[in-house]
Write a protein that holds these residues in place. Structure first.
Motif, short mmCIF file in Angstrom:
data_model
loop_
_atom_site.label_atom_id
_atom_site.label_comp_id
_atom_site.label_asym_id
_atom_site.label_seq_id
_atom_site.Cartn_x
_atom_site.Cartn_y
_atom_site.Cartn_z
N CYS A 92 0.74 -1.23 -0.01
CA CYS A 92 0.28 0.06 0.07
C CYS A 92 0.86 1.30 0.04
N LEU A 93 0.56 2.20 -0.75
CA LEU A 93 1.13 3.46 -1.03
C LEU A 93 0.23 4.62 -0.46
N THR A 94 0.59 5.36 0.39
CA THR A 94 -0.28 6.60 0.79
C THR A 94 0.50 7.91 0.50
N THR A 95 0.15 8.77 -0.15
CA THR A 95 0.74 10.09 -0.19
C THR A 95 -0.21 11.22 -0.07
N ILE A 96 0.53 11.93 0.90
CA ILE A 96 -0.24 13.09 1.41
C ILE A 96 0.45 14.19 0.92
N ALA A 97 -0.19 15.22 0.36
CA ALA A 97 0.21 16.63 -0.35
C ALA A 97 -0.67 18.01 0.40
N GLY A 98 -0.49 18.36 1.26
CA GLY A 98 -1.36 19.37 1.66
C GLY A 98 -2.55 18.83 2.26
N LYS A 100 -4.70 16.69 0.54
CA LYS A 100 -4.90 15.66 -0.23
C LYS A 100 -4.39 14.47 0.02
N LEU A 101 -5.18 13.20 0.19
CA LEU A 101 -4.26 11.92 0.57
C LEU A 101 -4.66 11.18 -0.63
N GLN A 102 -3.88 10.48 -1.06
CA GLN A 102 -3.81 9.46 -2.52
C GLN A 102 -3.39 8.28 -1.67
N PHE A 103 -4.41 7.32 -1.97
CA PHE A 103 -4.08 5.76 -1.28
C PHE A 103 -3.92 4.84 -2.76
N GLU A 104 -3.06 3.97 -2.81
CA GLU A 104 -2.92 2.89 -3.85
C GLU A 104 -2.64 1.73 -3.36
N ALA A 105 -3.26 0.56 -3.60
CA ALA A 105 -3.11 -0.78 -3.47
C ALA A 105 -2.01 -1.27 -4.84
N VAL A 106 -1.15 -1.84 -4.68
CA VAL A 106 -0.32 -2.04 -5.82
C VAL A 106 0.27 -3.52 -5.82
N GLY A 107 -0.16 -4.45 -6.75
CA GLY A 107 0.31 -5.68 -6.78
C GLY A 107 1.72 -5.63 -7.13
N ILE A 108 2.40 -6.92 -6.59
CA ILE A 108 3.87 -6.91 -6.97
C ILE A 108 4.35 -6.92 -8.45
N ASP A 109 3.45 -7.19 -9.36
CA ASP A 109 3.86 -6.79 -10.80
C ASP A 109 3.71 -5.37 -11.18
#
Length: 120
Positions: A92-98, A100-109
Motif C-alpha cells: 500500500c502506498l499513501t501519499t499526502i500533499a497538503g 489531499k491524501l492519495q491511496f493505492e494498493a499495488v500488486g507485486i507486478d
C-alpha cells in the motif's frame, strides 16, 4: 488529533470488516469502530487475512493489507461493506500533499489493485 495533523490512521491486527478466511471481528467492530467514527479516523489498517480488501463504513476506510508474502486467502465470508477484494500479494502506498491524501494498493507486478483519495 494533534494540532496541524490533517489525517488520522489506526493500525492493528484483527479487522472489524473482512471477507477473508478469518472474517470480521465483531468484538473489535462493536468496541472500537464507534471510537473511529467519533474521532474522525480516515483509514484503519489491518492484517490477519492474507489478501487485500477495502471497506467503507460511516465515513471510515477499512483496509486489510495482508498480502505481504504468506499464502493468500480467497473470499470466504460475507462482508456487506466490501468495496474491493483481491487475492493478491501487494503493498500500500499513501501519499499526502497538503489537504489531499492519495491511496493505492499495488500488486507485486506493479498493477494497481485499488485506489481512492481523501480531500479535506
Amino acid at each position: 488529533k494533534t494540532a496541524g495533523m490533517r489525517f488520522l490512521f489506526v493500525i492493528f491486527h484483527h479487522p472489524p470488516y473482512s471477507s477473508g478466511n478469518h472474517g470480521s471481528n465483531y468484538e473489535v467492530r462493536n468496541v472500537l469502530c464507534p471510537l473511529f467514527v467519533k474521532n474522525k479516523v480516515d483509514i484503519v489498517f489491518n492484517g490477519h487475512d492474507h489478501a487485500y480488501e477495502r471497506s467503507m463504513v460511516d465515513g471510515v476506510n477499512y483496509v486489510i493489507t495482508g498480502g505481504g508474502g504468506a499464502p493468500l486467502y480467497g473470499k470466504t465470508k460475507d462482508n456487506e461493506f466490501s468495496i474491493v477484494f483481491k487475492k493478491a500479494h501487494h503493498f500500500c502506498l499513501t501519499t499526502i500533499a497538503g489537504n489531499k491524501l492519495q491511496f493505492e494498493a499495488v500488486g507485486i507486478d506493479g498493477a494497481k489493485l485499488d485506489s481512492f483519495e481523501i480531500i479535506k
